[in-house]
Design an enzyme around this catalytic site. Sequence first.
Site, PDB file in Angstrom:
ATOM      1  N   GLY A   5      34.480  39.182  36.815  1.00 34.48           N
ATOM      2  CA  GLY A   5      35.390  38.969  37.922  1.00 34.48           C
ATOM      3  C   GLY A   5      36.756  38.459  37.497  1.00 34.48           C
ATOM      4  O   GLY A   5      36.853  37.384  36.923  1.00 34.48           O
ATOM      5  N   SER A   6      37.828  39.188  37.783  1.00 29.94           N
ATOM      6  CA  SER A   6      39.124  38.804  37.253  1.00 29.94           C
ATOM      7  C   SER A   6      40.216  39.715  37.792  1.00 29.94           C
ATOM      8  O   SER A   6      39.966  40.562  38.639  1.00 29.94           O
ATOM      9  CB  SER A   6      39.094  38.880  35.726  1.00 29.94           C
ATOM     10  OG  SER A   6      38.456  40.068  35.316  1.00 29.94           O
TER      11      SER A   6
END
Length: 229
Positions: free
Chosen positions: A189-190
């Site tokens: 997640g990013s």
Amino acid sequence: MRVKIHHEGTNIIIILLIILLAINTPLWLYVKPIAIPITTSAISAILWLLVVNFFRSPRRRFTGNRENVVVASADGKVVALERTFEDEYLHREVIQLSVFMSIFNVHANWFPVDGEVIFSKHHPGRFMAAWLPKSSTENERSTVVIRTKNGQEILMRQVAGAMARRIVTYAQPGVESSIEDHMGFIKFGSRVDLYLPLNTEINVKIGDFTIGGITEVARLKPQEDVQKN
């Protein structure tokens, strides 16, 4: 396009498989009714496949015109496209183009332009949700600046999200960049921010989905046009 598993995820996938086998094998041997091991095994299989999907590492080839092109550095959704002041390296107003990667996206990151890496720096920080505006300057992040073949400087920033706990950056000063090569990886997640000159022609809008190394997100002005302005 050919797909393989990214080397950043090989150990994680193997260790997770061993753990899931250790959990499910005794259930099949000793637990009744059989609905319990069937359910647990199904959940385990889905979890393992999600992790395998996350660490996909597709090899991609850009087939368009490479002159002055800026390609997406990540698979995901465009969540920011605005004029801002970049104060870490460029120290001027630029266009910020940000792509958010969910856990279902490939998390390998591609170089956005052909050229040479001239700056690379990692910053410790917080782990707020990656789609928040402050995440670009307050979260764990890594900044890379690339000088294109026509002399323009493009800043790329890898930003960790609420679930991300490790940013991997291969790009170091002196390394040649190619839009077909991976420059790094962010785990779980990013987002990736690109900071582009104000006169750049933008080819995407908020809400568009991008494919790293493939989607043409912008075109830089030719150097002779930049010098005239």
